[in-house]
Design a protein around this motif. Structure first.
Motif, PDB file in Angstrom:
ATOM      1  N   LEU A 160    -128.060 -28.616 -72.138  1.00 50.12           N
ATOM      2  CA  LEU A 160    -126.368 -28.698 -72.283  1.00 50.12           C
ATOM      3  C   LEU A 160    -125.707 -27.581 -71.498  1.00 50.12           C
ATOM      4  CD1 LEU A 160    -124.793 -31.798 -71.731  1.00 50.12           C
ATOM      5  CD2 LEU A 160    -123.498 -30.510 -74.196  1.00 50.12           C
ATOM      6  N   GLU A 161    -125.203 -27.819 -70.080  1.00 54.87           N
ATOM      7  CA  GLU A 161    -124.751 -27.132 -69.983  1.00 54.87           C
ATOM      8  C   GLU A 161    -122.590 -27.364 -70.555  1.00 54.87           C
ATOM      9  OE1 GLU A 161    -124.860 -26.860 -65.758  1.00 54.87           O
ATOM     10  OE2 GLU A 161    -126.935 -26.282 -65.891  1.00 54.87           O
ATOM     11  N   TYR A 162    -122.693 -26.740 -71.663  1.00 55.04           N
ATOM     12  CA  TYR A 162    -121.541 -27.055 -71.919  1.00 55.04           C
ATOM     13  C   TYR A 162    -120.530 -26.614 -71.390  1.00 55.04           C
ATOM     14  CZ  TYR A 162    -118.252 -28.388 -76.104  1.00 55.04           C
ATOM     15  OH  TYR A 162    -117.609 -28.072 -76.583  1.00 55.04           O
ATOM     16  N   SER A 163    -120.388 -25.436 -70.962  1.00 55.74           N
ATOM     17  CA  SER A 163    -118.865 -24.721 -70.360  1.00 55.74           C
ATOM     18  C   SER A 163    -119.357 -25.428 -68.258  1.00 55.74           C
ATOM     19  CB  SER A 163    -118.865 -23.527 -70.365  1.00 55.74           C
ATOM     20  OG  SER A 163    -119.391 -23.328 -72.078  1.00 55.74           O
ATOM     21  N   GLY A 164    -120.395 -26.089 -67.930  1.00 54.28           N
ATOM     22  CA  GLY A 164    -120.196 -26.036 -66.775  1.00 54.28           C
ATOM     23  C   GLY A 164    -119.104 -26.788 -66.551  1.00 54.28           C
ATOM     24  N   LEU A 165    -117.906 -26.964 -67.110  1.00 54.51           N
ATOM     25  CA  LEU A 165    -116.372 -27.907 -66.303  1.00 54.51           C
ATOM     26  C   LEU A 165    -116.000 -26.717 -65.839  1.00 54.51           C
ATOM     27  CD1 LEU A 165    -114.126 -30.200 -67.655  1.00 54.51           C
ATOM     28  CD2 LEU A 165    -113.029 -27.462 -67.255  1.00 54.51           C
ATOM     29  N   LEU A 166    -116.300 -25.029 -65.896  1.00 56.37           N
ATOM     30  CA  LEU A 166    -115.471 -24.293 -65.815  1.00 56.37           C
ATOM     31  C   LEU A 166    -115.952 -23.913 -63.969  1.00 56.37           C
ATOM     32  CD1 LEU A 166    -115.338 -21.195 -68.399  1.00 56.37           C
ATOM     33  CD2 LEU A 166    -113.615 -23.038 -67.472  1.00 56.37           C
ATOM     34  N   CYS A 167    -117.385 -23.800 -64.566  1.00 57.87           N
ATOM     35  CA  CYS A 167    -118.401 -23.612 -62.673  1.00 57.87           C
ATOM     36  C   CYS A 167    -117.476 -24.867 -61.343  1.00 57.87           C
ATOM     37  CB  CYS A 167    -119.556 -24.103 -62.846  1.00 57.87           C
ATOM     38  SG  CYS A 167    -120.435 -22.380 -63.954  1.00 57.87           S
ATOM     39  N   GLY A 168    -117.464 -25.580 -62.589  1.00 57.79           N
ATOM     40  CA  GLY A 168    -116.031 -26.811 -60.353  1.00 57.79           C
ATOM     41  C   GLY A 168    -115.313 -26.872 -60.679  1.00 57.79           C
ATOM     42  N   VAL A 169    -114.251 -25.591 -61.918  1.00 60.36           N
ATOM     43  CA  VAL A 169    -112.894 -25.759 -61.793  1.00 60.36           C
ATOM     44  C   VAL A 169    -113.285 -24.258 -60.139  1.00 60.36           C
ATOM     45  CG1 VAL A 169    -111.384 -24.398 -62.945  1.00 60.36           C
ATOM     46  CG2 VAL A 169    -112.383 -26.034 -63.301  1.00 60.36           C
ATOM     47  N   LEU A 170    -114.532 -23.368 -60.374  1.00 56.54           N
ATOM     48  CA  LEU A 170    -114.032 -22.434 -59.424  1.00 56.54           C
ATOM     49  C   LEU A 170    -114.750 -22.895 -58.042  1.00 56.54           C
ATOM     50  CD1 LEU A 170    -115.885 -20.091 -61.667  1.00 56.54           C
ATOM     51  CD2 LEU A 170    -113.694 -19.935 -61.381  1.00 56.54           C
ATOM     52  N   ARG A 171    -115.862 -24.327 -58.501  1.00 62.87           N
ATOM     53  CA  ARG A 171    -115.718 -24.535 -56.766  1.00 62.87           C
ATOM     54  C   ARG A 171    -114.997 -25.446 -56.138  1.00 62.87           C
ATOM     55  NH1 ARG A 171    -118.481 -29.066 -54.937  1.00 62.87           N
ATOM     56  NH2 ARG A 171    -118.239 -30.170 -57.362  1.00 62.87           N
ATOM     57  N   GLY A 172    -113.640 -26.167 -57.287  1.00 63.89           N
ATOM     58  CA  GLY A 172    -113.182 -26.892 -56.930  1.00 63.89           C
ATOM     59  C   GLY A 172    -111.922 -25.998 -55.595  1.00 63.89           C
ATOM     60  N   ALA A 173    -111.793 -25.138 -56.455  1.00 63.34           N
ATOM     61  CA  ALA A 173    -110.472 -24.110 -56.060  1.00 63.34           C
ATOM     62  C   ALA A 173    -110.883 -23.218 -55.092  1.00 63.34           C
ATOM     63  CB  ALA A 173    -109.948 -23.133 -57.427  1.00 63.34           C
ATOM     64  N   LEU A 174    -111.888 -23.227 -54.873  1.00 59.83           N
ATOM     65  CA  LEU A 174    -112.587 -22.074 -53.531  1.00 59.83           C
ATOM     66  C   LEU A 174    -112.752 -23.286 -52.105  1.00 59.83           C
ATOM     67  CD1 LEU A 174    -114.955 -19.942 -54.920  1.00 59.83           C
ATOM     68  CD2 LEU A 174    -113.625 -19.093 -53.977  1.00 59.83           C
ATOM     69  N   GLU A 175    -113.325 -24.509 -52.636  1.00 57.68           N
ATOM     70  CA  GLU A 175    -113.139 -25.403 -51.629  1.00 57.68           C
ATOM     71  C   GLU A 175    -111.401 -25.865 -50.827  1.00 57.68           C
ATOM     72  OE1 GLU A 175    -114.352 -30.168 -50.908  1.00 57.68           O
ATOM     73  OE2 GLU A 175    -115.884 -28.479 -51.697  1.00 57.68           O
ATOM     74  N   MET A 176    -110.471 -25.747 -51.211  1.00 60.19           N
ATOM     75  CA  MET A 176    -108.723 -25.819 -51.104  1.00 60.19           C
ATOM     76  C   MET A 176    -108.805 -24.888 -49.981  1.00 60.19           C
ATOM     77  SD  MET A 176    -108.486 -28.746 -52.429  1.00 60.19           S
ATOM     78  CE  MET A 176    -106.943 -28.822 -52.689  1.00 60.19           C
ATOM     79  N   VAL A 177    -109.239 -23.203 -50.352  1.00 60.69           N
ATOM     80  CA  VAL A 177    -108.927 -22.503 -49.610  1.00 60.69           C
ATOM     81  C   VAL A 177    -109.869 -22.597 -48.116  1.00 60.69           C
ATOM     82  CG1 VAL A 177    -106.787 -21.853 -50.457  1.00 60.69           C
ATOM     83  CG2 VAL A 177    -109.879 -20.441 -50.963  1.00 60.69           C
ATOM     84  N   GLN A 178    -111.166 -23.005 -48.079  1.00 60.06           N
ATOM     85  CA  GLN A 178    -112.000 -23.432 -46.856  1.00 60.06           C
ATOM     86  C   GLN A 178    -113.248 -22.499 -47.575  1.00 60.06           C
ATOM     87  OE1 GLN A 178    -108.215 -23.487 -46.175  1.00 60.06           O
ATOM     88  NE2 GLN A 178    -109.016 -25.663 -46.207  1.00 60.06           N
ATOM     89  N   MET A 179    -113.447 -22.398 -48.798  1.00 56.75           N
ATOM     90  CA  MET A 179    -114.594 -21.420 -49.205  1.00 56.75           C
ATOM     91  C   MET A 179    -115.916 -22.348 -49.509  1.00 56.75           C
ATOM     92  SD  MET A 179    -113.455 -18.582 -48.220  1.00 56.75           S
ATOM     93  CE  MET A 179    -114.859 -17.463 -49.051  1.00 56.75           C
ATOM     94  N   ARG A 180    -116.552 -22.661 -49.121  1.00 54.44           N
ATOM     95  CA  ARG A 180    -117.677 -23.516 -49.776  1.00 54.44           C
ATOM     96  C   ARG A 180    -118.869 -22.438 -50.130  1.00 54.44           C
ATOM     97  NH1 ARG A 180    -122.616 -25.492 -49.621  1.00 54.44           N
ATOM     98  NH2 ARG A 180    -123.510 -24.728 -47.010  1.00 54.44           N
ATOM     99  N   VAL A 181    -119.024 -22.669 -52.045  1.00 54.54           N
ATOM    100  CA  VAL A 181    -119.184 -21.863 -53.218  1.00 54.54           C
ATOM    101  C   VAL A 181    -120.133 -22.529 -53.834  1.00 54.54           C
ATOM    102  CG1 VAL A 181    -117.869 -19.970 -53.119  1.00 54.54           C
ATOM    103  CG2 VAL A 181    -118.292 -22.063 -54.824  1.00 54.54           C
ATOM    104  N   GLU A 182    -121.668 -22.408 -54.240  1.00 54.75           N
ATOM    105  CA  GLU A 182    -122.557 -22.756 -55.458  1.00 54.75           C
ATOM    106  C   GLU A 182    -122.138 -21.997 -56.685  1.00 54.75           C
ATOM    107  OE1 GLU A 182    -126.636 -22.213 -54.061  1.00 54.75           O
ATOM    108  OE2 GLU A 182    -126.049 -23.591 -52.522  1.00 54.75           O
TER     109      GLU A 182
END
Length: 217
Positions: free
Chosen positions: A162-184
């Motif tokens: 289980l990626e228990y703290s995986g929500l943090l990864c999603g937060v980072l990805r979503g915020a970056l996408e809002m400023v035209q940065m696609r990340v993994e």
């Protein structure tokens, strides 16, 4: 330990703001060190102004949410996907929150951006100190020695993946996408997997073109 309230998990706000101002150029080591010190002070000052709840309440509330997801989706892999998606949705919506409560100057490099994320964003919303490691012009790692999400948690063998703290990864990805940065963005280490710290790796994959719409359309 006190931490910022409900929006605490939106640490990606800092990422979005910092990268939006990102201008890739190298920094002298002395300037990088000075920037890190300034960012730490900024994070401390901003955190002192935030409304707070106890880390215990925050951790237990998050744990209840993860438990419910496991019941709903029944599989660890499916739960991991949902946690990341939830984080992504948070990250795409909370950029303005950071802008309203923190004032930062333009970042001069991606490494500089990483420092702002670690020293201002995580401090402001989670009340923790985060270290930057292995930073370059296109990627960096964030190391969390303390992770409020994982307090009081032990994963049984059934949920060892289980990626228990995986929500943090999603937060980072979503915020970056809002400023035209696609990340993994993914968890490399986790204290709940037996590691000594939680590590999140952020890799820049593409700079997206911003879309402009004619007012007459």
């Amino acid at each position: 330990i006190a931490i910022a309230t409900a929006v605490a998990i939106a640490v990606g706000i800092a990422v979005a703001t910092a990268v939006a101002r990102h201008r890739p150029s190298p920094l002298h080591p002395f300037l990088m060190a000075r920037r890190a010190v300034d960012a730490t002070r900024m994070g401390d000052a901003t955190f002192s102004k935030m409304e707070k709840v106890s880390s215990e309440l925050f951790s237990l509330t998050y744990g209840a949410m993860v438990t419910q997801l496991l019941r709903d989706y029944e599989e660890v892999d499916a739960t991991n996907v949902q946690l990341e998606k939830m984080g992504y949705n948070i990250g795409t919506r909370l950029v303005d929150e950071f802008l309203a409560k923190a004032q930062i100057s333009a970042c001069s490099s991606f490494s500089d951006t990483a420092e702002i994320i670690a020293k201002v964003g995580f401090k402001m919303f989670l009340g923790i100190n985060v270290e930057v490691a292995n930073a370059s012009s296109s990627e960096f790692s964030l190391t969390l020695s303390d992770n409020p999400l994982a307090e009081f948690v032990e994963l049984p063998d059934l949920y060892s993946k289980l990626e228990y703290s995986g929500l943090l990864c999603g937060v980072l990805r979503g915020a970056l996408e809002m400023v035209q940065m696609r990340v993994e963005c993914h968890l490399v280490r986790d204290v709940l997997w037996g590691d000594d710290a939680t590590e999140i790796r952020v890799v820049l994959k593409e700079i997206l073109e911003e879309e402009y719409h004619d007012d007459d359309d």
